[in-house]
Design a protein around this motif. Sequence first.
Motif, short mmCIF file in Angstrom:
data_model
loop_
_atom_site.label_atom_id
_atom_site.label_comp_id
_atom_site.label_asym_id
_atom_site.label_seq_id
_atom_site.Cartn_x
_atom_site.Cartn_y
_atom_site.Cartn_z
N LEU A 10 0.66 -1.35 0.06
CA LEU A 10 0.10 -0.27 -0.03
C LEU A 10 0.74 1.03 -0.18
O LEU A 10 0.43 2.05 -0.66
CB LEU A 10 -1.32 0.12 0.95
N VAL A 11 2.13 1.44 0.82
CA VAL A 11 2.69 2.61 1.07
C VAL A 11 3.67 2.57 -0.62
O VAL A 11 3.38 3.87 -1.04
CB VAL A 11 3.47 2.07 1.87
N ARG A 12 4.09 1.94 -0.98
CA ARG A 12 4.99 1.80 -2.68
C ARG A 12 3.82 2.16 -3.57
O ARG A 12 3.93 2.76 -4.46
CB ARG A 12 4.71 0.49 -2.95
N HIS A 13 2.47 1.57 -3.47
CA HIS A 13 1.36 2.47 -4.61
C HIS A 13 1.34 3.74 -3.91
O HIS A 13 0.98 4.25 -5.30
CB HIS A 13 0.12 1.05 -4.45
N ALA A 14 0.80 4.33 -2.57
CA ALA A 14 0.84 5.52 -2.53
C ALA A 14 1.76 6.67 -2.98
O ALA A 14 1.54 7.72 -3.66
CB ALA A 14 0.51 5.59 -0.97
N GLY A 15 3.13 6.33 -2.59
CA GLY A 15 4.46 6.95 -3.15
C GLY A 15 4.53 7.48 -4.70
O GLY A 15 4.05 8.07 -5.64
N ARG A 16 3.88 6.35 -5.20
CA ARG A 16 3.64 6.22 -6.59
C ARG A 16 2.72 6.55 -7.43
O ARG A 16 2.85 7.34 -8.75
CB ARG A 16 3.80 4.70 -7.59
N GLN A 21 2.64 13.67 -11.44
CA GLN A 21 3.17 15.09 -11.51
C GLN A 21 4.50 15.41 -11.20
O GLN A 21 4.58 16.51 -11.77
CB GLN A 21 2.61 15.24 -10.18
N LEU A 22 5.24 14.41 -10.73
CA LEU A 22 6.91 15.17 -10.41
C LEU A 22 7.49 14.67 -11.93
O LEU A 22 7.89 15.54 -11.99
CB LEU A 22 6.99 13.64 -9.18
N LEU A 23 7.00 13.71 -12.24
CA LEU A 23 8.00 13.61 -13.41
C LEU A 23 7.11 14.64 -14.58
O LEU A 23 7.88 15.45 -15.64
CB LEU A 23 6.94 12.02 -14.33
N GLU A 24 6.24 15.06 -14.75
CA GLU A 24 5.71 16.06 -15.90
C GLU A 24 6.25 17.33 -15.05
O GLU A 24 6.32 18.41 -15.88
CB GLU A 24 4.41 16.03 -16.26
N ALA A 25 6.66 17.59 -13.86
CA ALA A 25 7.10 18.73 -13.59
C ALA A 25 8.58 19.48 -14.04
O ALA A 25 9.30 20.01 -13.60
CB ALA A 25 7.28 18.95 -12.51
N GLY A 26 9.27 17.56 -14.45
CA GLY A 26 10.69 17.53 -15.09
C GLY A 26 11.45 17.21 -13.96
O GLY A 26 12.43 16.81 -13.93
N GLY A 27 10.76 16.27 -12.52
CA GLY A 27 11.36 15.68 -11.64
C GLY A 27 12.31 14.44 -12.19
O GLY A 27 11.69 14.27 -13.49
N ARG A 28 12.96 13.90 -11.48
CA ARG A 28 13.90 12.77 -12.11
C ARG A 28 13.72 11.29 -11.27
O ARG A 28 13.54 11.98 -10.05
CB ARG A 28 16.04 12.47 -12.97
N SER A 91 20.02 1.18 -9.98
CA SER A 91 18.51 1.44 -9.95
C SER A 91 18.63 1.95 -11.84
O SER A 91 19.25 1.71 -12.50
CB SER A 91 18.63 2.98 -9.63
N LYS A 92 16.89 1.63 -11.78
CA LYS A 92 16.51 2.17 -13.23
C LYS A 92 15.41 3.09 -12.96
O LYS A 92 14.73 3.90 -12.31
CB LYS A 92 16.12 0.69 -13.50
N GLU A 93 16.31 4.37 -13.60
CA GLU A 93 15.51 5.59 -14.55
C GLU A 93 13.22 5.58 -14.54
O GLU A 93 13.60 4.61 -15.70
CB GLU A 93 15.85 6.86 -14.36
N VAL A 94 12.76 5.55 -14.10
CA VAL A 94 11.67 6.03 -14.91
C VAL A 94 11.52 7.24 -15.43
O VAL A 94 11.85 8.44 -14.94
CB VAL A 94 10.40 6.09 -13.90
N THR A 95 10.67 7.13 -16.69
CA THR A 95 10.74 8.18 -17.71
C THR A 95 9.01 8.20 -17.47
O THR A 95 8.36 7.45 -17.24
CB THR A 95 11.14 8.02 -18.93
N LEU A 96 8.85 9.36 -18.59
CA LEU A 96 7.26 10.33 -18.14
C LEU A 96 7.14 8.78 -18.97
O LEU A 96 5.28 8.72 -19.02
CB LEU A 96 7.19 12.01 -18.42
#
Length: 118
Positions: A10-16, A21-28, A91-96
């Motif tokens: 549940l915590v993993r899904h809540a964080g994800r 929003q983070l990726l659309e704002a340019g976060g990595r 690690s593996k980068e998550v892209t938009l």
Amino acid sequence: MLPSISDAGLVRHAGRSSYTQLLEAGGRIHELKRSVLHAKTAVVDGVWSTVGSTNIDQRSFVHNYALNVIVIGDTFGAEMASAFQEDLRNSKEVTLSQWQRRPLMERAQEWLAELLKY
């Protein structure tokens, strides 16, 4: 950097649920492969470092007895930066574009977790 595995689904899904929003704002976002990641760390300007278990959220501040330590010094800052670079290599980068193609079931789990996280 976030874990790709969690001991609490549940915590993993809540964080994800915040990834879009983070990726659309340019976060990595990078997910550490095959590991649960509990430590929260930061290094600012190579000198100010913090390590601990405190999440930056209301639940942690009000209900959890989490603790961080702050260390001022460039030697420790360099060690922290080196540890981060090692984690980054594992690690593996998550892209938009990749994130937007995730399965509908994952999206539903994130939506439900978002509703329950407060």
